[in-house]
Structures are given as structure tokens and as C-alpha cells.
Design a protein around this motif. Structure first.
Motif, PDB file in Angstrom:
ATOM      1  N   ALA A 126       3.064   5.846  -2.863  1.00  0.00           N
ATOM      2  CA  ALA A 126       4.218   6.604  -3.355  1.00  0.00           C
ATOM      3  C   ALA A 126       4.103   6.827  -4.859  1.00  0.00           C
ATOM      4  N   ALA A 127       3.668   5.780  -5.590  1.00  0.00           N
ATOM      5  CA  ALA A 127       3.522   5.911  -7.039  1.00  0.00           C
ATOM      6  C   ALA A 127       2.420   6.911  -7.383  1.00  0.00           C
ATOM      7  N   ASP A 128       1.279   6.804  -6.687  1.00  0.00           N
ATOM      8  CA  ASP A 128       0.162   7.733  -6.935  1.00  0.00           C
ATOM      9  C   ASP A 128       0.567   9.170  -6.615  1.00  0.00           C
ATOM     10  N   TRP A 129       1.272   9.307  -5.487  1.00  0.00           N
ATOM     11  CA  TRP A 129       1.713  10.636  -5.060  1.00  0.00           C
ATOM     12  C   TRP A 129       2.663  11.235  -6.087  1.00  0.00           C
ATOM     13  N   TYR A 130       3.570  10.387  -6.587  1.00  0.00           N
ATOM     14  CA  TYR A 130       4.549  10.866  -7.570  1.00  0.00           C
ATOM     15  C   TYR A 130       3.846  11.342  -8.839  1.00  0.00           C
ATOM     16  N   LYS A 131       2.804  10.618  -9.232  1.00  0.00           N
ATOM     17  CA  LYS A 131       2.100  10.972 -10.463  1.00  0.00           C
ATOM     18  C   LYS A 131       1.174  12.169 -10.289  1.00  0.00           C
ATOM     19  N   PHE A 132       0.770  12.413  -9.050  1.00  0.00           N
ATOM     20  CA  PHE A 132      -0.282  13.404  -8.815  1.00  0.00           C
ATOM     21  C   PHE A 132       0.143  14.811  -9.199  1.00  0.00           C
ATOM     22  N   THR A 133       1.412  15.139  -8.932  1.00  0.00           N
ATOM     23  CA  THR A 133       1.907  16.458  -9.317  1.00  0.00           C
ATOM     24  C   THR A 133       3.078  16.270 -10.265  1.00  0.00           C
ATOM     25  N   LYS A 134       3.424  17.371 -10.920  1.00  0.00           N
ATOM     26  CA  LYS A 134       4.491  17.288 -11.899  1.00  0.00           C
ATOM     27  C   LYS A 134       5.194  18.638 -11.928  1.00  0.00           C
ATOM     28  N   ARG A 135       6.474  18.606 -12.254  1.00  0.00           N
ATOM     29  CA  ARG A 135       7.185  19.871 -12.412  1.00  0.00           C
ATOM     30  C   ARG A 135       7.154  20.230 -13.886  1.00  0.00           C
ATOM     31  N   PHE A 136       6.541  21.351 -14.184  1.00  0.00           N
ATOM     32  CA  PHE A 136       6.389  21.775 -15.570  1.00  0.00           C
ATOM     33  C   PHE A 136       7.416  22.847 -15.915  1.00  0.00           C
ATOM     34  N   ASP A 137       7.807  22.834 -17.180  1.00  0.00           N
ATOM     35  CA  ASP A 137       8.726  23.859 -17.662  1.00  0.00           C
ATOM     36  C   ASP A 137       7.958  24.776 -18.605  1.00  0.00           C
ATOM     37  N   PRO A 138       7.647  25.991 -18.168  1.00  0.00           N
ATOM     38  CA  PRO A 138       6.822  26.862 -19.008  1.00  0.00           C
ATOM     39  C   PRO A 138       7.538  27.358 -20.257  1.00  0.00           C
ATOM     40  N   PHE A 189       0.835  -1.211   0.000  1.00  0.00           N
ATOM     41  CA  PHE A 189       0.000   0.000   0.000  1.00  0.00           C
ATOM     42  C   PHE A 189       0.869   1.259   0.000  1.00  0.00           C
ATOM     43  N   ALA A 190       1.957   1.211   0.755  1.00  0.00           N
ATOM     44  CA  ALA A 190       2.854   2.368   0.810  1.00  0.00           C
ATOM     45  C   ALA A 190       3.482   2.622  -0.559  1.00  0.00           C
ATOM     46  N   ALA A 191       3.880   1.531  -1.228  1.00  0.00           N
ATOM     47  CA  ALA A 191       4.485   1.671  -2.559  1.00  0.00           C
ATOM     48  C   ALA A 191       3.470   2.225  -3.547  1.00  0.00           C
ATOM     49  N   LEU A 192       2.241   1.730  -3.437  1.00  0.00           N
ATOM     50  CA  LEU A 192       1.169   2.207  -4.317  1.00  0.00           C
ATOM     51  C   LEU A 192       0.924   3.698  -4.085  1.00  0.00           C
ATOM     52  N   ASP A 227      -9.459  15.358  -4.786  1.00  0.00           N
ATOM     53  CA  ASP A 227      -8.744  14.504  -3.848  1.00  0.00           C
ATOM     54  C   ASP A 227      -7.349  14.135  -4.334  1.00  0.00           C
ATOM     55  N   ALA A 228      -6.388  14.329  -3.457  1.00  0.00           N
ATOM     56  CA  ALA A 228      -5.047  13.787  -3.683  1.00  0.00           C
ATOM     57  C   ALA A 228      -5.067  12.329  -3.215  1.00  0.00           C
ATOM     58  N   PRO A 229      -4.096  11.517  -3.628  1.00  0.00           N
ATOM     59  CA  PRO A 229      -4.103  10.111  -3.235  1.00  0.00           C
ATOM     60  C   PRO A 229      -4.109   9.942  -1.718  1.00  0.00           C
ATOM     61  N   GLY A 230      -4.873   8.949  -1.254  1.00  0.00           N
ATOM     62  CA  GLY A 230      -4.974   8.696   0.177  1.00  0.00           C
ATOM     63  C   GLY A 230      -3.794   7.887   0.694  1.00  0.00           C
ATOM     64  N   LEU A 231      -3.472   8.125   1.954  1.00  0.00           N
ATOM     65  CA  LEU A 231      -2.343   7.446   2.594  1.00  0.00           C
ATOM     66  C   LEU A 231      -2.891   6.434   3.600  1.00  0.00           C
ATOM     67  N   VAL A 232      -2.564   5.151   3.389  1.00  0.00           N
ATOM     68  CA  VAL A 232      -3.022   4.097   4.298  1.00  0.00           C
ATOM     69  C   VAL A 232      -1.932   3.834   5.330  1.00  0.00           C
ATOM     70  N   ILE A 233      -2.321   3.865   6.591  1.00  0.00           N
ATOM     71  CA  ILE A 233      -1.362   3.601   7.669  1.00  0.00           C
ATOM     72  C   ILE A 233      -1.953   2.546   8.596  1.00  0.00           C
ATOM     73  N   GLU A 234      -1.162   1.530   8.874  1.00  0.00           N
ATOM     74  CA  GLU A 234      -1.571   0.556   9.883  1.00  0.00           C
ATOM     75  C   GLU A 234      -0.555   0.595  11.007  1.00  0.00           C
ATOM     76  N   VAL A 235      -1.045   0.689  12.228  1.00  0.00           N
ATOM     77  CA  VAL A 235      -0.131   0.620  13.365  1.00  0.00           C
ATOM     78  C   VAL A 235      -0.442  -0.641  14.159  1.00  0.00           C
ATOM     79  N   LYS A 236       0.586  -1.133  14.816  1.00  0.00           N
ATOM     80  CA  LYS A 236       0.392  -2.355  15.588  1.00  0.00           C
ATOM     81  C   LYS A 236       1.047  -2.206  16.950  1.00  0.00           C
ATOM     82  N   LYS A 237       0.589  -3.044  17.853  1.00  0.00           N
ATOM     83  CA  LYS A 237       1.133  -3.027  19.202  1.00  0.00           C
ATOM     84  C   LYS A 237       1.112  -4.452  19.720  1.00  0.00           C
TER      85      LYS A 237
END
Lengths: 251, 507
Positions: free
Chosen positions: B202-214, B197-200, B408-418
Motif C-alpha cells: 500500500a505504501a509503495d503503491w501510494y508513492k508510485f503515482t502522484k497527483r500533480f498540479d500543473p 506485506f500488504a501494508a508495504l 514495473d509498478a510495485p508488486g502485490l503479494v497474496i497468500e491464500v490458505k485453506k
């Protein structure tokens, strides 16, 4: 034999007596512990949820006295939130012992604002401090809010005395239970409070905005008597609502 | 007889057994209640930790988007400032040239052809001195100012990109810090499913924005054009929408000096009747080739409009013949560019065709000649070689229309454990009750001896009309031009929930 007969009849009453004494000494106190324990569990749960409430309030109300004064709409003070925590999460009806005395001794809540984690924020924080010193641009480099809830229960009296032990835990007379919990969240996404705030922020990143003042405007208006085009200069011009047309929809 | 002692023996134990058994049952239920209570509050606390971690992680992304938006808006405003300074420099050069340049003798001659010539020549002399010192100031100050502004623009462009890249590290540090601050015994769960999920994300986040050269020219099929003409989007916001009138079209007749001599209407009163200076000018963002969106050029030109009155007798009747003359008076230019071929061509100017270029200086009959002279002379030495529009961040997803108001920007899934061992149930020290097995075995029996909590949060763009409505009343969709990115918790999908339930069993 006679004595035996007498003792033989006695056990019927003896069982009853045994039961009464046994119940009074052991069963009933332990039975009574069940609702008390239940109430303690409820208190602990309330503490956990109150801490969450306190921290999450700061995701909406960025922080008045706890935060940078440059951010508007921070009308909810720590004191207000503390009061709301108490109103929402303490249960004066349930938290009573069997006599009807409140089991709640004291209640406390607090919110503190700590530095945002992350190495990138350490670097950016320096730049923001410099920019903040020379102009209106600022970003909340803190925003790591800790909501703390602390609940102290009153001492539960009258359980331990029959056990004949006066050490703290066994008599319960000095059994001071305190529940505390801390909920920590990073809030304040640096989002703007409307176009006026965008404009103000950008002014801090625009050196020519110092020319955007009445004196310069008056001077340009006077000079326009000679050359009218000079009145059309807008130093420090910022259009906070201009976006590419594909980012706009119908009204 | 033998029955009675037996009965009495039985009776003696009866209450004791009952009490003992009852006591054991009640004590066990107390112990169970204690453990259940501890587990329930621990689970609540863990869910709070997961929610706080997911929210805080997504917040680092929202901060990045908002930071980019402030930087973009500031880059636009500073480009406007550059165009103002380039324009003002050109204007000052033209102004000085009009009073002190190669054509300045011409208006003096015509002024002398009127008894009211002082009306022109006195302000002409005074303004000539002002113009000279103004140009001197601009020539000295403008290069420094433009260089400074361009450094600032570079810092904003690179700074927002650097912060964007650093967000990856920032997010990890933030989630980790927040989990630890909430509960030192909890940790982010790194089961294979959660890593996926974290890798997914990261990929979505990377694609969501872009650096453009005007400064890129969008050609069909290129990534640039596929993004909807990214080069023009930033330039549009800058030059077309945010710039002032002074840069776009500063063409006006000058009120002072001017000359009107009504005595020329008296028959046979010959000489200059009217003198008026007309100025055209504008600042342009060059397009095309090497110059594309990298050069700001400005051109100003002034023409002198003169009417000389001549009277001729026709059969003894005086007939007035006004002779209109259009003469060059002055010209000036300036530029800030990053190449060496900046020019003042009427073509290749952003959003302005040849007719509109430089305040219509080339097509305006009053200023066409001095503008052409300046065109031949070129725009002069660049105020800064590092000028032009710079790279910027924006969303690559440009959906619009209803349903995308909350973008919506891509959602971040977090699981914590104890670990269960960290939860103070009856199984743990110091109680150690119910661990031994047998009839009184009361294990916590958590799945894989852990508690786990799942959460999801994401950044979203929201500009509600009732709070921050636009003056044009339109709906604004998400972009990195405006800092209205916030964070909210999101529901977990069925797949995320199932993976969390299965945990490490899956593998």
C-alpha cells in the motif's frame, strides 16, 4: 485317524487354494485399483490445470465473442480454447483401463465473461456506458473470466460383481466419476492496442472530434482562399505519441 | 502325532494371514495414494487461486493507470480544443474589426484612389457581412463550448483521481471476490507477515503515482521542482507538442481582398498601387503568478500595407516615387481564464518569448500598432472563468535509461490458505480413515492444518517496438500519459517465501 491323516496332508493344497481364491477375490482387484486410482488423480489434476489454462488465455486474448467488439486482436474464440484445452490436457495414452479401453467418456470446457467486481466499477461502468453510447470511448467493465473444465470418466466395469452388491458405489458398474473445476480471473487491464486505439478512445472523450471530418476540412480549405491561416486549424487534434521528453530513450 | 495337527493348524492360517496383511498394506497404500492425490490437486488448485487473486488484484491497479492515461490524453486534447476556440473567437473578432471596425474607413479611401478599386471594395463589402455574422456566432457559441469543455476537463481530472483512490477498495473487493469464485473454501491469509506485506505494498503503491498540479510554479526545493518541473511537463505536452499551428502561429497575409493596380506604372498615373492586409495572431498559455497555466489568451491584429504611387518630373523625366504606408486595419482578442487579471502582455507566455508571442503580432511591423491598441484594451470578458490546466496523475518515479523499458509498478503479494478439513482426504468424512492413532494412524499432517499458496503480481508498462512502435523509433518509458500498462506474475522473494513457510508460527 485315517481321515485325520488325509486331512493332514490336504492343508498344503488348501493353503494354495486359499491363497488363489483370496488373491483373486481381494488382493488382485485391490492391486488393480492402484493404477486406476492413479489415473483418476491424474484426470483430476488435468481438470484443475485445464480450467486455469482456459481462464488465463483470456489474459492475452481478451475475448472475441465473449467481450466487447471494440477491442481488437480478440481472434481466439471460446471454441478454439476449448479445443486447445482438450489437446493439451487430456492424455489418451495414459487414461486407459487394463484392457485398453479409454477411460475418458466426455470432456467439456467453457469460458464465460462476468462483471468486474468492485463498487468503483459499478459507478464507472455507468459513465462508460453513457460515453460508449455517444462516442468511441469504451472500457471493458466485465473481464471477470471463468474458465471451466469438466471431465467425465467412463464407468469402470468388472470390479463389483463378485461382491454381489448391485448398488451403485459397490459394483462400480455405475460409478460415474466427473471432475470439474473453475478458475476465475480478472483480465483486460484496459491497455491500448497501439497509438491508433489510443486516438480512437480519446476521440470518444473529445467533443470537438465531431468537427474532424472531410466536410469541415473542405470548408476550411475553401475559406483559406480568403485567410490562409484557417487551413491550419486541426479540430479534434490528438497526438497519442506525445509524452514528456524524459519518458523517451534512444532508438 | 502331536506335531501334525500343529503343522496343519499353522498351514491353515498361513494364506489367510498373508492375504489379510497384504490386503491391509495395499488398502493403506490406496488410502494414502488417495489422500496424497487429493492434497496434491488441492495444492495445485490453491496455487491457481493465489495466482488468479494476485493477478486480478494487480490488474485493478493497471486499470487505474490506464484509465489515468486515457484521462490525461483526453485532458490534453480538450485543452487543445479550448485553445482552438479561444483562438478562433479572437480571430473572428479581429476579422470583423478589420472590415467593420474603427479603421474600416481607411481602406475604403485608398480603394477609391484606384480605378481598379472595385477589386478591393467588392470583396471587402461581402466579407464584411460574413465577418459580422461569424463574430456574432462565435460570441454566442464560444463561451458555451469553452465552459462545456472545461467541465469535461474537470470531470476527467477529478474522475481519474477518484478512480485512483477507489482502487484501494476495488483491489480488496476484487481479490476477495476472485478467491471466493475460485474456491469458496479458500481465503486470503491474513497472518501478521502477510498484513505487513500488504501494508508495504500500500505504501509503495501510494508513492508510485502522484497527483500533480500543473498550475504550480516550481521553485527550487519544492516538491514540484523535485519532481522534475511537473508544471511544465503537462504544459509542454499540451501547448508545445499537441497544439495545432493555428494556435501557435497564425500569421499570414490575406489574399482576399487585395488590390494591385499596374496602371500606376504608367507615368503620371498617381494613386493607390497596392493594398494588402497582413494578419498576425496566436493563442498563448499564460505563465507566472496568478495566471500560471490557468489562462488561455489569444490576440489577432491586422495591418494594411498600402503603396501609393506619386510621379514627379525631374528635368522633364517622370520619376516614380512609391510611398509605402502601414496602417492599422483591425484587432481582436479573447481569453479563458480563472483569475481576473488576464492580460495580453508579450511576456509570460508558455514556451514563447516576447518575439514569438501571439504569432509575433507585437514585433511584426504590419501589426505592431493594432496589437498595441488591443493590448491596451485588454483581452475582453472571459469565455469561461474555470479555464486552465487541471490536476493530473502521473508516475512519481521517473527513472529512464536501459533496464527501465519494462517499467514495473510495485508488486502485490497474496497468500491464500485453506483448512485441511475442507480437503477430502481419507481423514475427512465420510471416510474417516487413519485418524484413530495407533499403528494405522495416517494423518494428513499439514502444517498448522492448512494449505497455503503464495503468489505475486504487478503492473508494468510495456510498449514493445515490434507491436506498437513509436513513429520516432524511440523507446518509451512508463508514464500515465499512455495506456500501455499490463500485468504479469512475479517471482516471490526469499523473504516472502520464508514468511509464508513460517506462517503464523513466527508470532
Amino acid at each position: 485317524m485315517v481321515a485325520r491323516r488325509t486331512t493332514c496332508r490336504l492343508p498344503r493344497g488348501q493353503a494354495m487354494t486359499e491363497f488363489v481364491i483370496g488373491a483373486a477375490l481381494f488382493l488382485i482387484p485391490v492391486f488393480l485399483l492402484i493404477p486406476i486410482l492413479g489415473k483418476f488423480i491424474d484426470m483430476k489434476a488435468a481438470t484443475v490445470q485445464a480450467a486455469r489454462y482456459a481462464a488465463w488465455e483470456r489474459t492475452v486474448w481478451y475475448g472475441g465473442d465473449d467481450s466487447s467488439v471494440d477491442w481488437e486482436s480478440n481472434v481466439r474464440t471460446t471454441e478454439t480454447i476449448r479445443q486447445q484445452m482438450q489437446d493439451k490436457f487430456t492424455d489418451p495414452v495414459l487414461w486407459k483401463d487394463r484392457v485398453g479401453n479409454s477411460m475418458l467418456q466426455s470432456w467439456g470446457g467453457d469460458i464465460s465473461n462476468g462483471k468486474s467486481p468492485g463498487t468503483a466499477n459499478d459507478l464507472l461502468g455507468f459513465a462508460v456506458d453513457v460515453l460508449d453510447a455517444i462516442g468511441p470511448f469504451t472500457l471493458e467493465m466485465d473481464g471477470l473470466y471463468s474458465g471451466t473444465a469438466t471431465l467425465s470418466a467412463v464407468n469402470v466395469k468388472g470390479f463389483g460383481a463378485p461382491l454381489g452388491d448391485t448398488s451403485n458405489l459397490q459394483t462400480f458398474d455405475n460409478f460415474g466419476l466427473t471432475f470439474t473445476d473453475k478458475d476465475v480471473i480478472l483480465a483486460n487491464a484496459w491497455n491500448a492496442n497501439g497509438p491508433e486505439m489510443v486516438k480512437k478512445q480519446v476521440q470518444g472523450l473529445l467533443p470537438t472530434s465531431i468537427l474532424d471530418n472531410v466536410a469541415v476540412k473542405a470548408l476550411l480549405d475553401v475559406m483559406a482562399v480568403v485567410a490562409p491561416e484557417l487551413a491550419t486549424i486541426e479540430f479534434g487534434k490528438i497526438e497519442p505519441d506525445i509524452v514528456p521528453s524524459d519518458r523517451l530513450g534512444g532508438s | 502325532m502331536p506335531r501334525k495337527p500343529l503343522a496343519s493348524r499353522k498351514q491353515r492360517g498361513q494364506a489367510l494371514i498373508f492375504i489379510t496383511v497384504m490386503l491391509a498394506v495395499v488398502l493403506l497404500s490406496l488410502v494414502t495414494m488417495y489422500s496424497v492425490g487429493q492434497l496434491a490437486t488441492a495444492k495445485m488448485k490453491l496455487q491457481n487461486t493465489a495466482d488468479a487473486a494476485a493477478y486480478s488484484g494487480a490488474l485493478t491497479e493497471a486499470r487505474d493507470y490506464n484509465f489515468s492515461a486515457y484521462a490525461n490524453r483526453a485532458m490534453v486534447a480538450n485543452q487543445v480544443a479550448v485553445s482552438q476556440i479561444v483562438g478562433l473567437t479572437s480571430w473572428a473578432r479581429n476579422y470583423n474589426n478589420s472590415f467593420n471596425g474603427e479603421f474600416s474607413a481607411i481602406p475604403r479611401i485608398f480603394a477609391k484612389l484606384s480605378p481598379l478599386g472595385a477589386m478591393w471594395s467588392v470583396p471587402f463589402k461581402i466579407l464584411g457581412k460574413v465577418a459580422k455574422s461569424f463574430q456574432n456566432v462565435m460570441d454566442k457559441v464560444a463561451p458555451l463550448m469553452v465552459k462545456g469543455l472545461d467541465y469535461l476537463i474537470d470531470a476527467l481530472s477529478d474522475g481519474s483521481y477518484a478512480y485512483h483512490l477507489a482502487t484501494v477498495v476495488n483491489l480488496v473487493q476484487t481479490v476477495d471476490d476472485v478467491v471466493k469464485a475460485n474456491d469458496p473454501d479458500a481465503e486470503v491469509s491474513l497472518s501478521p507477515a502477510e498484513i505487513a506485506f500488504a501494508a508495504l505494498h500500500a505504501a509503495d503503491w501510494y508513492k508510485f503515482t502522484k497527483r500533480f498540479d500543473p498550475t504550480l510554479t516550481g521553485t527550487t526545493g519544492s516538491a514540484d521542482s523535485a519532481q522534475g518541473g511537473s508544471s511544465d511537463r503537462f504544459a509542454n505536452v499540451t501547448q508545445f507538442a499537441s497544439n495545432d499551428e493555428f494556435a501557435k502561429f497564425r500569421s499570414y497575409p490575406w489574399i482576399t481582398p487585395s488590390l494591385i493596380d499596374p496602371t500606376r506604372l504608367i507615368p503620371y498615373n498617381e494613386g493607390t498601387m497596392l493594398m494588402l492586409a497582413y494578419h498576425s495572431g496566436g493563442t498563448e498559455l499564460k505563465t507566472g503568478g496568478n495566471l500560471n497555466k490557468k489562462a488561455w489568451t489569444a490576440l489577432d491584429a491586422t495591418g494594411l500595407f498600402v503603396i501609393v504611387m506619386i510621379w514627379i518630373p525631374v528635368f522633364g523625366v517622370p520619376v516614380p516615387i512609391p510611398i509605402p504606408l502601414i496602417l492599422p486595419m483591425g484587432h481582436g482578442a479573447a481569453q479563458a481564464y480563472s483569475g481576473s487579471s488576464a492580460n495580453l502582455q508579450p511576456q509570460n507566455n508558455f514556451n514563447h518569448d516576447a518575439g514569438k508571442a501571439y504569432g509575433s503580432a507585437y514585433v511584426n511591423p504590419f501589426t505592431a500598432v493594432p496589437a498595441a491598441i488591443q493590448l491596451a484594451e485588454g483581452p475582453g470578458k472571459g469565455l469561461d472563468t474555470n479555464a486552465g490546466l487541471k490536476k493530473y496523475m502521473d508516475v512519481s518515479d521517473r527513472r529512464s535509461g536501459s533496464g527501465h523499458e519494462d517499467f514495473d509498478a510495485p508488486g502485490l503479494v497474496i497468500e491464500v490458505k485453506k483448512d485441511s478439513s475442507k480437503i477430502p482426504t481419507s481423514n475427512q468424512a465420510p471416510l474417516n480413515v487413519g485418524t484413530g492413532g495407533g499403528d494405522l494412524y495416517l494423518p494428513d499432517d499439514t502444517e498448522q492444518n492448512q494449505l497455503r499458496a503464495l503468489s505475486k503480481a504487478g503492473a508494468y508498462f510495456s510498449r514493445p517496438k515490434e507491436l506498437w512502435g513509436r513513429s520516432d523509433g524511440k523507446t518509451e518509458y512508463g508514464s500515465l500519459y499512455n495506456p500501455y500498462w499490463q500485468v504479469h506474475l512475479l517471482p516471490n522473494s526469499i523473504i516472502e517465501q520464508a514468511s509464508s513457510i513460517l506462517g503464523e508460527q513466527l508470532w
